[in-house]
Motif scaffolding. Structure first.
Motif, short mmCIF file in Angstrom:
data_model
loop_
_atom_site.label_atom_id
_atom_site.label_comp_id
_atom_site.label_asym_id
_atom_site.label_seq_id
_atom_site.Cartn_x
_atom_site.Cartn_y
_atom_site.Cartn_z
N CYS A 480 -2.78 -8.16 -106.01
CA CYS A 480 -2.23 -9.50 -105.80
C CYS A 480 -3.32 -10.53 -106.06
N ASN A 481 -2.99 -11.80 -105.92
CA ASN A 481 -3.98 -12.86 -106.13
C ASN A 481 -5.14 -12.68 -105.17
N ARG A 482 -6.36 -13.01 -105.61
CA ARG A 482 -7.57 -12.74 -104.84
C ARG A 482 -7.55 -13.42 -103.47
N ASP A 483 -6.96 -14.63 -103.37
CA ASP A 483 -6.90 -15.35 -102.10
C ASP A 483 -5.81 -14.82 -101.17
N ALA A 484 -4.98 -13.90 -101.67
CA ALA A 484 -3.91 -13.29 -100.88
C ALA A 484 -2.93 -14.31 -100.33
N VAL A 485 -2.71 -15.39 -101.06
CA VAL A 485 -1.70 -16.37 -100.67
C VAL A 485 -0.33 -15.69 -100.72
N GLY A 486 0.43 -15.78 -99.63
CA GLY A 486 1.71 -15.11 -99.53
C GLY A 486 1.67 -13.83 -98.72
N ALA A 487 0.48 -13.43 -98.26
CA ALA A 487 0.38 -12.22 -97.44
C ALA A 487 1.05 -12.43 -96.09
N LEU A 499 2.53 -10.43 -82.79
CA LEU A 499 2.54 -11.76 -83.41
C LEU A 499 2.53 -11.59 -84.93
N THR A 500 3.08 -12.59 -85.63
CA THR A 500 3.13 -12.53 -87.09
C THR A 500 2.74 -13.87 -87.69
N ARG A 501 2.31 -13.81 -88.94
CA ARG A 501 1.94 -15.03 -89.65
C ARG A 501 2.10 -14.81 -91.15
N LEU A 502 2.53 -15.87 -91.83
CA LEU A 502 2.57 -15.90 -93.30
C LEU A 502 1.39 -16.72 -93.78
N LYS A 503 0.68 -16.20 -94.75
CA LYS A 503 -0.46 -16.94 -95.31
C LYS A 503 0.04 -17.96 -96.32
N PRO A 523 -6.61 -14.82 -73.49
CA PRO A 523 -7.65 -14.41 -72.54
C PRO A 523 -7.67 -12.89 -72.36
N GLN A 524 -8.87 -12.33 -72.46
CA GLN A 524 -9.05 -10.88 -72.32
C GLN A 524 -8.15 -10.09 -73.26
N GLY A 525 -7.76 -10.72 -74.36
CA GLY A 525 -6.87 -10.05 -75.30
C GLY A 525 -7.56 -8.88 -76.01
N LYS A 526 -6.88 -7.74 -76.03
CA LYS A 526 -7.38 -6.57 -76.74
C LYS A 526 -6.50 -6.33 -77.96
N LEU A 527 -7.14 -6.27 -79.10
CA LEU A 527 -6.40 -6.05 -80.34
C LEU A 527 -6.05 -4.58 -80.50
N ASP A 528 -4.78 -4.28 -80.66
CA ASP A 528 -4.35 -2.91 -80.91
C ASP A 528 -4.43 -2.58 -82.40
N TRP A 529 -3.89 -3.45 -83.22
CA TRP A 529 -3.92 -3.24 -84.66
C TRP A 529 -3.60 -4.54 -85.39
N VAL A 530 -4.00 -4.58 -86.65
CA VAL A 530 -3.64 -5.65 -87.58
C VAL A 530 -2.99 -5.01 -88.79
N GLU A 531 -1.88 -5.58 -89.21
CA GLU A 531 -1.17 -5.06 -90.37
C GLU A 531 -1.08 -6.14 -91.44
N ILE A 532 -1.43 -5.77 -92.66
CA ILE A 532 -1.38 -6.69 -93.80
C ILE A 532 -0.33 -6.21 -94.79
N ARG A 533 0.66 -7.02 -95.03
CA ARG A 533 1.62 -6.76 -96.10
C ARG A 533 1.20 -7.66 -97.26
N TRP A 534 0.55 -7.06 -98.24
CA TRP A 534 -0.02 -7.83 -99.33
C TRP A 534 1.09 -8.40 -100.21
N PRO A 535 0.88 -9.60 -100.76
CA PRO A 535 1.93 -10.20 -101.60
C PRO A 535 2.08 -9.47 -102.93
N LYS A 536 3.24 -9.61 -103.51
CA LYS A 536 3.51 -8.99 -104.81
C LYS A 536 2.56 -9.57 -105.85
N PRO A 537 2.21 -8.79 -106.87
CA PRO A 537 2.85 -7.53 -107.27
C PRO A 537 2.41 -6.30 -106.48
N SER A 538 1.54 -6.50 -105.49
CA SER A 538 1.14 -5.36 -104.67
C SER A 538 2.33 -4.86 -103.86
N THR A 539 2.35 -3.58 -103.59
CA THR A 539 3.38 -2.98 -102.73
C THR A 539 2.74 -2.40 -101.47
#
Length: 564
Positions: A480-487, A499-503, A523-539
């Motif tokens: 996908c584009n190097r800046d990952a706009v649309g991820a 939580l979710t976010r669109l780039k 506060p005292q937040g513990k991260l379990d995981w981060v998931e990235i759905r890369w923008p097309k043409p990446s799958t």
């Protein structure tokens, strides 16, 4: 019984939708960094003249960008320059300031090869259009815009003519945004065009009651079509908006944000227009665009009136997975906060969020959704200033210089915290225009840069969110584009909160922002995981665990573990 001063202030704050006064003084959320401390001594030249030419009052924009790719954001500031109504006595220049990593900045404009301003500069959009890992700079203008290609050695080269973008020289370009609209892995360029203001179109609105000329309301000028350029992948661009709704929709564009309003994986464009209806260009694929602003109920006010749309932004403020829209307007019109109904239509909820009440007497330009305290909920900041420097001669309520506004998300609504919590700088007034957000000291808190018309810029350090954890992401696309706009980014905190976010890209007014993403954990937040759905043409969809909190991580497409 007579009320004391604190009681009066409490009552006034309540009337305007502000938070109650606290019994104990709060530490300021934002602190102004003076030029004597930051080293940023550049001042904008607005070329204000007795003739009151309209381009004088719109700029400038500003940007946070990491031009040397050292992991610390730098600053770019746009200046005016020679045009058909203005010949500066001395050459004017834009400014590039390198981050010294100690709270100070060094002027590297000449060293970096930034050319002298050759047009009446307006705004800036930064993006890595050639996918080489270094941001390039596009400067809009009344006159010919400029594209500066990053040479990856601390310098830039003007490739405007070679790139094919010089064809906009006869227009008046304002906000712009880099976005991969066709999902081919290369950033394309959308550029707002304002009114027709050439020497044949320009005329005096007449003299006011003070016997002086004044700035014409844009309503008297003819609208223009904005531009969409496809990235050819070889350093050149092709104008592809011809025959589409983008060309057919004649507007007076000032602000634009690239986002996906219907979750179809295609980036759409929301354009704010001055004195005519706003445009929502929905991307139907294969360069087919449908302008649905009227049907989506974002074109006009609730009473069917066109407003003076200037700055815009998009974010999912209510956490329902759909992007909402924000528009700044001129005084008496109130700003618009559009909630996405999930069916390509929106409802203006500005009153519910106290945005309408707080902005009735203000004229807004830059605005940005951002989680300033890293609690996982999106907040907002607005820069304001009336376009007419003589407004105080006609109005007792509206001022030329106006205060910034800060809104905090309390879990249900945006709440105006400008008076008691934001800090002393929010009691000041500015001729503010562009606004950008970026983390200047890598502490995980987004700082703010405000560009002022005819004055020095304003730099605010973020002191909020003490005790809240965060994760910083620098996304690097490969397919996908190097800046990952649309991820699409998702993260889970403490085993339960997702939580979710669109780039998105663009937003605000004439300005460009830190491309990194900061995910608030609370506060005292513990991260379990981060998931990235890369923008097309990446799958690819990649999930990362074990990321250390309170630091930045570079995430390169294709290096994570498979989903699940």
């Amino acid at each position: 019984m007579a009320l004391n001063r604190r009681q009066l202030l409490r009552a006034a704050a309540g009337a305007f939708g502000l938070s109650p006064l606290q019994s104990q003084p709060r530490s300021p959320l934002f602190v102004e960094i003076p030029a004597s401390q930051s080293g940023i001594t550049w001042v904008h030249e607005n070329a204000m003249s007795p003739e009151r030419f309209l381009p004088e009052t719109l700029p400038p924009g500003c940007a946070f960008l990491d031009y040397d790719n050292d992991g610390w954001v730098d600053i770019f500031l746009v200046n005016t320059g020679p045009c058909d109504f203005y010949k500066p006595k001395q050459p004017l220049r834009h400014a590039l300031y390198r981050n010294n990593r100690d709270g100070t900045f060094t002027d590297v404009t000449d060293k970096a090869g930034i050319p002298l301003s050759n047009a009446f500069g307006q705004g800036v959009a930064c993006g890595d259009f050639d996918n080489d890992g270094y941001p390039d700079i596009f400067i809009t203008a009344y006159g010919r815009p400029t594209l500066l290609q990053n040479n990856r050695n601390g310098t830039f080269t003007d490739i405007t003519v070679k790139s094919g973008l010089a064809g906009m020289a006869s227009g008046w370009t304002t906000s712009a945004v880099w976005v991969d609209f066709d999902n081919d892995g290369k950033l394309d360029l959308f550029v707002c065009n304002f009114v027709q203001y050439g020497s044949k179109d320009r005329f005096s609105c007449g003299d006011n009651k003070l016997g002086r000329k004044y700035y014409c309301i844009p309503r008297v000028f003819k609208p223009s079509a904005s531009y969409l350029y496809r990235n050819n992948g070889d350093g050149t661009f092709k104008l592809v908006s011809g025959g589409t709704d983008i060309e057919k929709a004649l507007g007076k564009g000032l602000g634009v944000v690239a986002t996906d309003i219907n979750n179809d994986g295609l980036m759409d464009l929301f354009q704010a227009n001055d004195t005519v209806q706003n445009f929502l260009f929905v991307n139907r694929g294969n360069n087919k665009w449908e302008e649905i602003g009227l049907a989506a109920e974002v074109a006009f006010s609730a009473s069917g009136q066109a407003r003076s749309g200037m700055g815009v932004d998009a974010f999912d403020i209510d956490g329902d997975g759909y992007q909402d829209l924000f528009v700044a307007n001129v005084d008496q019109e109130m700003f618009s906060l559009y909630q996405n109904r999930k069916d390509e239509s929106f409802q203006d909820t500005a009153h519910r969020h106290s945005v309408a009440q707080s902005t009735r007497l203000l004229s807004g330009w830059g605005l940005k959704f951002f989680d300033y305290d890293n609690d996982g909920l999106v907040d907002a900041i607005l820069s304001n200033g009336h376009p007419d420097d003589m407004i105080e001669q006609y109005s007792q309520q509206v001022k030329y210089k106006e205060p910034l506004l800060l809104f905090h998300h309390d879990g249900k609504n945006l709440r105006n915290v400008s008076v008691e919590e934001a800090g002393p700088v929010f009691a000041k007034s500015f001729p503010a225009r562009g606004l950008a957000v970026g983390d200047i000291n890598n502490d995980g808190r987004l700082d703010v840069l405000v560009a002022n018309n005819g004055e020095a810029p304003l730099l605010l350090e973020n002191r909020a969110g003490q005790g809240n954890n965060w994760i910083g992401l620098r996304l690097e696309g490969k397919t996908c584009n190097r800046d990952a706009v649309g991820a699409r980014i998702a993260w889970q905190v403490n085993g339960t909160k997702k939580l979710t976010r669109l780039k998105n890209n663009g937003g605000s007014y004439l300005s460009s922002h830190d491309m990194r993403e900061i995910l608030g954990l609370g506060p005292q937040g513990k991260l379990d995981w981060v998931e990235i759905r890369w923008p097309k043409p990446s799958t690819r969809v990649e999930r990362f665990t074990g990321l250390e909190v309170n630091r930045y991580h570079t995430i390169v497409e294709g290096t994570g573990r498979p989903l699940g």
